[in-house]
Design a protein around this motif. Structure first.
Motif, short mmCIF file in Angstrom:
data_model
loop_
_atom_site.label_atom_id
_atom_site.label_comp_id
_atom_site.label_asym_id
_atom_site.label_seq_id
_atom_site.Cartn_x
_atom_site.Cartn_y
_atom_site.Cartn_z
N TRP A 1 0.85 -1.22 0.00
CA TRP A 1 0.00 0.00 0.00
C TRP A 1 0.87 1.25 0.00
CZ3 TRP A 1 -5.20 1.34 -0.15
CH2 TRP A 1 -5.48 2.67 0.22
N ASN A 2 1.82 1.31 0.92
CA ASN A 2 2.65 2.51 1.04
C ASN A 2 3.47 2.76 -0.23
OD1 ASN A 2 1.70 2.97 3.62
ND2 ASN A 2 3.48 2.08 4.64
N MET A 3 4.03 1.69 -0.80
CA MET A 3 4.91 1.85 -1.96
C MET A 3 4.14 2.14 -3.24
SD MET A 3 7.95 -0.92 -1.26
CE MET A 3 8.96 -0.27 -2.59
N PHE A 4 2.82 1.88 -3.26
CA PHE A 4 2.07 2.21 -4.46
C PHE A 4 2.08 3.71 -4.73
CE2 PHE A 4 -1.78 3.47 -6.73
CZ PHE A 4 -1.60 2.75 -7.91
N LEU A 5 2.12 4.51 -3.68
CA LEU A 5 2.18 5.97 -3.87
C LEU A 5 3.46 6.34 -4.61
CD1 LEU A 5 0.89 8.71 -3.34
CD2 LEU A 5 2.06 8.77 -1.12
N ASN A 6 4.60 5.77 -4.20
CA ASN A 6 5.86 6.03 -4.90
C ASN A 6 5.82 5.46 -6.32
OD1 ASN A 6 6.86 7.13 -2.52
ND2 ASN A 6 7.77 5.21 -1.85
N PHE A 7 5.24 4.27 -6.46
CA PHE A 7 5.13 3.62 -7.76
C PHE A 7 4.34 4.49 -8.73
CE2 PHE A 7 2.53 0.76 -10.48
CZ PHE A 7 3.55 0.14 -11.19
N SER A 8 3.19 4.99 -8.29
CA SER A 8 2.34 5.79 -9.18
C SER A 8 3.01 7.10 -9.56
CB SER A 8 0.99 6.07 -8.50
OG SER A 8 1.15 6.89 -7.35
N GLU A 9 3.80 7.67 -8.65
CA GLU A 9 4.49 8.92 -8.95
C GLU A 9 5.69 8.68 -9.87
OE1 GLU A 9 5.43 10.26 -5.04
OE2 GLU A 9 3.46 11.22 -4.71
N THR A 10 6.37 7.55 -9.68
CA THR A 10 7.56 7.23 -10.47
C THR A 10 7.21 6.82 -11.90
OG1 THR A 10 8.73 6.50 -8.49
CG2 THR A 10 9.61 5.75 -10.60
N ILE A 11 6.17 5.98 -12.02
CA ILE A 11 5.82 5.41 -13.31
C ILE A 11 5.02 6.37 -14.16
CG2 ILE A 11 4.56 3.53 -14.45
CD1 ILE A 11 7.21 2.77 -13.06
N GLY A 12 4.16 7.14 -13.53
CA GLY A 12 3.27 7.99 -14.30
C GLY A 12 2.35 7.13 -15.14
N GLU A 13 2.36 7.36 -16.46
CA GLU A 13 1.53 6.56 -17.35
C GLU A 13 2.37 5.63 -18.21
OE1 GLU A 13 -2.56 7.48 -19.85
OE2 GLU A 13 -1.10 9.07 -19.47
N GLU A 14 3.70 5.79 -18.17
CA GLU A 14 4.59 5.02 -19.04
C GLU A 14 5.22 3.87 -18.26
OE1 GLU A 14 4.92 5.40 -22.25
OE2 GLU A 14 3.48 7.04 -22.19
N LEU A 15 4.76 2.66 -18.50
CA LEU A 15 5.30 1.50 -17.79
C LEU A 15 6.70 1.15 -18.26
CD1 LEU A 15 2.14 -0.78 -17.68
CD2 LEU A 15 3.09 0.59 -15.84
N SER A 16 7.12 1.72 -19.39
CA SER A 16 8.46 1.41 -19.92
C SER A 16 9.56 1.87 -18.98
CB SER A 16 8.64 2.08 -21.29
OG SER A 16 8.47 3.47 -21.20
N SER A 17 9.25 2.81 -18.08
CA SER A 17 10.27 3.30 -17.14
C SER A 17 10.39 2.42 -15.90
CB SER A 17 9.94 4.73 -16.71
OG SER A 17 8.69 4.78 -16.04
N TYR A 18 9.58 1.38 -15.80
CA TYR A 18 9.62 0.51 -14.62
C TYR A 18 10.88 -0.35 -14.64
CZ TYR A 18 8.13 -3.00 -11.20
OH TYR A 18 8.04 -3.83 -10.11
N ASP A 19 11.58 -0.38 -13.52
CA ASP A 19 12.81 -1.17 -13.37
C ASP A 19 12.54 -2.29 -12.37
OD1 ASP A 19 15.30 -2.24 -13.05
OD2 ASP A 19 16.31 -0.38 -12.50
#
Length: 318
Positions: free
Chosen positions: A257-275
């Motif tokens: 739950w807590n990390m989803f906030l960071n995930f949503s801010e980091t990824i935005g709409e482009e999943l290609s940036s996911y590491d």
């Protein structure tokens, strides 16, 4: 509260606790196609393997802007509630900077349960009516956060009095005036929103049942509510993914739950940036793999359709 959230909650079988949510340590929330994680009734087309070997999946209908209240109605039956006979006076209430503890205790007594020194579901519903705010409104979540309420549908006397003193309110009118101001403060401060966001997880737990992991259906409702003012671009796809697989992903631990906030801010709409080499929860890996597979399938379908059109044109011209 009132008609919102877990006021209608049936005593559920709480999901098993997950030690933590980092790579290789999240057996309950990884989407393994293993007997221990798939109910006997789960159809084959709702199984997905987290290593990317996805099976055939039934398309999910998108979430069509359901309000938290309407979404909860699909999960929990409405419990019968007796009407609350008391209502706080509206006129002659204090807007002073220093809240009166005497007035706060009197206000609390207006809504408290007859048999318990707490405001329960009926009293909270009446409080929402007097505030002229729907129980499923974001402002009620903000109020519960300011009261530091330990659980839904219950405000203890200490929570109520201490919380309202902290926002300098001791009347219905002053609460009505202060809540929009506090919402604006949260909108302007990422740190305040983060605190509200983390509170929301704790608030959604059924602490009386010893729950430490949010059931997936409740997590979906709370994500919709807490992001109702500002929705991350990825949120709808994330919630569709969870709703489609909630018979497998049966709980959301605190770290996820807590990390989803960071995930949503980091990824935005482009999943290609996911590491996926970073320390994200494994459930995020599965979500990204699932979304990438969907995108690749759509590209392949578009190419196939385009090829068919070109062949038809070639045959006509020939």
């Amino acid at each position: 509260m009132g008609n919102c959230l877990t006021c209608f909650k049936e005593p559920p079988a709480a999901p098993q606790d997950i030690p933590n949510c980092h790579k290789e340590d999240m057996p309950e929330v990884r989407l393994y196609a293993a007997p221990s994680h798939i109910p006997a009734s789960a159809p084959p087309d709702q199984t997905i393997i987290s290593n990317g070997n996805h099976l055939s999946l039934t398309p999910v209908s998108p979430i069509s802007g359901d309000s938290p209240a309407s979404v909860v109605g699909r999960f929990y039956p409405l419990q019968s509630r007796k009407p609350h006979s008391k209502s706080a006076p509206i006129m002659g209430l204090s807007d002073s900077k220093q809240a009166s503890e005497t007035k706060l205790n009197a206000l609390f007594n207006t809504y408290k349960d007859e048999n318990e020194d707490s405001i329960l579901a009926e009293g909270i519903e009446q409080l929402c009516k007097d505030l002229q705010i729907p129980p499923e409104d974001y402002k009620i979540l903000v109020l519960a956060w300011k009261l530091n309420a330990e659980q839904m549908c219950r405000f203890t006397r200490e929570e109520f009095v201490t919380g309202l003193k902290s926002i300098r309110s001791d009347s219905i009118k002053s609460i009505q005036n202060r809540l929009p101001e506090i919402v604006q403060e949260v909108d302007r401060s990422s740190e305040l929103f983060k605190d509200l966001y983390r509170f929301t997880f704790k608030f959604g737990l059924d602490t009386a049942a010893g729950q430490r992991i949010l059931p997936t259906d409740m997590a979906v409702v709370l994500w919709q509510l807490v992001f109702s003012r500002k929705e991350p671009p990825i949120l709808k796809r994330w919630l569709e993914f969870l709703e489609m697989h909630q018979n497998i992903v049966r709980g959301i631990p605190r770290d996820t739950w807590n990390m989803f906030l960071n995930f949503s801010e980091t990824i935005g709409e482009e999943l290609s940036s996911y590491d996926d080499t970073e320390a994200w929860p494994s459930l995020f890996d599965d979500f990204v793999e699932y979304e990438n597979d969907k995108m690749n399938q759509n590209i392949a379908k578009d190419n196939k359709e385009l090829g068919g059109i070109l062949r038809e044109d070639f045959n006509v011209n020939d």
